[in-house]
Design a protein around this motif. Structure first.
Motif: not given
Length: 479
Positions: A306-315
Motif C-alpha cells: 500500500e505504501q509503495f502504490l501510494e508513492n508511485v501514484m503520487n509520482d
C-alpha cells in the motif's frame, strides 16, 4: 541407429512387449495419439510404441531394449512444451518414453528445505506437497496442473516467479538420470555447497532429453509465504511499466515474486475466452501490470504494498489500480493473464514467440518490433506481453480470423523472420524460456557460433555416440 534391413513395426512392438511387459508398452495407434500430438494440437505424428516405465530401473531397461532394437527414444513429461521437443518426428524409428507413471514424492525434508521427487510428478502436486510441509517451491507455470517436473528441468522452464527464485535450473540441488547406454547417474544429493569439480548435473538441465532421461530431482525449497498480495495496475506504456518495475525492485526488494505486463488487447482476449470474467479496472489504459509480492515472518506485506502504490501514484508512475482483498480475488486477477492465452488459441493458429533482450532495451525492442510488424502485417493483431523484469517478452501475431490455413502458415513464417531480425539487432535470444526442441532448431543452428557448435556436438557425441536420445532435437546430427 539404422540397420541394413529395418524390422517390421509389428516385430519391434512384439519385441518391446516381450522385454518390458504389456502394461508398459502402448502399441494401439488411437491410444498413442495423446503422446504424439503437441500441446496446442498443431502437430500430430506417431511412434513405434509409447513406453511407460514405473521406476528408474524400468527406464534403464527400456533404454537398453531400444538400443538393442535400433530404436531412438523421445523422452516425454507432461507434453506441455511449445517447441516440439517431446514430439516424435520419425514414427518408423522412434518410441515415446513417458515418465507419467514415475510420480512419487520420495522425500520431503522441512529441516533441509529440500524434496526428492520423481520426474513424472505434476508440478502442482509438488507445490501442494511442499505447502503441506510448510514449504514453498519457487517454480510456477501456467501449465503447472499438467506439466511434469522432469520436463520442467529438461527444458529449464521459467514461469512467473523467475524474478525472485530464478529459472528451473536454480531450483535443482541434484538429479538422477538414465544415460543412453542404460546406466544410471545418481547425483541426487541436497548439498548447497559441493565444489568437487565440474557440476555434471548442469549438462542435463535444459538439454531437452538429448543427453539423458531425468528420472528424479532433488529440489531446493523455501519457507512458505504466509502473506501474498496481488495488484493490477494501469500504466501509460511499456516504458512506464519498466520504470515502475525498477522502483518496485528498489522499494519492495526481494519480496517481489511476479511482475507481468499486458497490453489492452489482453483484456479483450481474456473476455473472449471467459465471457464471465470480471476485470476490476478500467479497460482504456495503454498498459497493465500484474504485480505480486509475498513474504512470511515479521514483514507486513500489505502495508508495504500500500505504501509503495501510494508513492508511485503520487509520482505519476501509475494512474489506476486494484489490490486483491482475498485469495479468490487474487486468483481472478491471474485468470486475466491465463485467459489471455486461451483467447489467442480461440482465434486459431498464430505466431507464438518467446524472446528476451537486455532489460534496459526492452521497451525500445518491443517498439521497433511492433512497428515493423504493423508495416508488414497491418491486417494482423500483434500482442506483446511478458514477465518484463527478466527481459522476457512474448510478441505474438494473430492472423485475421478469416485467414485460411495456407495464409496463416505464411504469415506465421514471415512474422517470425521479422521478429528474429530485430532480436539479432538487439543481441537478444530467440528462446527465453521455452527451449529449442524441433520447432526452433533451424533458427538456433543459424545463430550458433562455431566454437559453441563444436562444444555442443562434442558433448552430444561423447555421451550419446549412437544418437539414440531425442534425435533432431536442438541440433541435427547425422550418424
Amino acid at each position: 541407429m539404422t540397420s541394413p534391413v529395418a524390422p517390421d513395426i509389428s516385430e519391434l512392438q512384439a519385441a518391446l512387449v516381450r522385454r518390458l511387459g504389456a502394461t508398459s508398452v502402448i502399441t494401439d495407434v488411437a491410444d498413442q495419439q495423446r503422446y504424439c500430438r503437441d500441446w496446442h494440437g498443431d502437430v500430430t505424428t506417431g511412434a513405434v510404441a509409447v513406453l511407460r516405465p514405473d521406476s528408474t530401473q524400468a527406464v534403464a531397461q527400456a533404454v537398453r531394449a531400444c538400443a538393442d532394437l535400433g530404436l531412438a527414444v523421445v523422452p516425454q513429461g507432461g507434453n506441455t512444451g511449445l517447441v516440439l521437443g517431446a514430439t516424435p518426428d520419425d514414427p518408423q524409428r522412434q518410441v515415446v518414453l513417458s515418465l507419467e507413471r514415475m510420480n512419487r514424492v520420495r522425500q520431503m525434508d522441512p529441516d533441509d528445505f529440500s524434496a526428492v521427487v520423481e520426474a513424472g510428478c505434476i508440478l502442482q502436486q509438488i507445490q501442494e506437497a511442499a505447502d503441506d510441509a510448510g514449504l514453498f517451491l519457487g517454480l510456477s507455470l501456467g501449465a503447472e496442473g499438467s506439466c511434469q517436473i522432469g520436463g520442467n528441468i529438461s527444458t529449464n522452464a521459467g514461469g512467473i516467479n523467475v524474478l525472485r527464485y530464478g529459472m528451473a535450473r536454480d531450483q535443482v540441488l541434484g538429479l538422477e538420470v538414465v544415460l543412453p547406454d542404460g546406466t544410471i547417474l545418481d547425483a541426487l544429493g541436497s548439498l548447497r555447497k559441493d565444489n568437487r569439480g565440474m557440476d555434471v548435473k548442469q549438462l542435463f538441465i535444459g538439454a531437452e532429453g538429448i543427453l539423458g532421461i531425468v528420472t528424479a530431482v532433488s529440489l531446493k525449497l523455501y519457507p512458505r509465504p504466509e502473506q501474498i498480495e496481488t495488484a493490477l495496475l494501469g500504466v501509460d506504456s511499456l516504458q512506464s511499466a519498466i520504470a515502475l518495475y525498477r522502483r518496485a525492485r528498489r522499494d519492495c526488494c526481494d519480496l517481489m515474486t511476479a511482475f507481468e505486463f499486458m497490453p489492452p488487447a489482453a483484456l479483450m482476449l481474456a473476455r473472449e475466452a471467459l465471457p464471465s470474467l470480471t476485470v476490476p479496472i478500467a479497460a482504456d489504459h495503454p498498459g497493465y501490470v500484474l504485480m505480486e509480492i509475498s513474504g512470511s515472518g515479521l514483514v507486513d506485506i500489505r502495508a508495504l504494498l500500500e505504501q509503495f502504490l501510494e508513492n508511485v501514484m503520487n509520482d505519476g508512475l501509475m494512474h489506476d489500480g486494484v489490490v486483491a482483498a482475498s485469495r479468490a480475488q487474487a486468483a481472478n486477477l491471474w485468470k486475466i493473464r491465463e485467459a489471455m492465452n486461451e483467447g489467442q488459441a480461440k482465434r486459431g493458429a498464430h505466431l507464438r514467440t518467446d524472446v528476451s533482450v537486455s532489460l534496459s532495451r526492452l521497451a525500445e525492442f518491443v517498439e521497433q518490433a511492433e512497428e515493423r510488424l504493423r508495416q508488414a502485417f497491418p491486417q494482423c493483431l500483434t500482442l506483446s506481453y511478458g514477465h518484463v523484469g527478466d527481459g522476457n517478452v512474448h510478441i505474438n501475431v494473430l492472423p485475421p480470423v478469416t485467414a485460411n490455413a495456407v495464409d496463416r502458415e505464411q504469415i506465421i513464417h514471415d512474422a517470425k523472420d521479422c521478429i528474429n531480425a530485430v532480436i539479432d539487432e538487439f543481441h537478444g535470444s530467440i528462446s527465453a524460456e521455452h527451449g529449442i526442441g524441433r520447432l526452433k532448431r533451424g533458427e538456433f543452428e543459424a545463430r550458433l557460433s562455431e566454437p559453441r557448435r563444436h562444444l555442443l556436438v562434442a558433448i552430444k557425441r561423447a555421451i550419446d555416440p549412437h544418437l539414440m536420445l531425442n534425435p533432431n532435437c536442438q541440433i541435427r546430427l547425422d550418424t
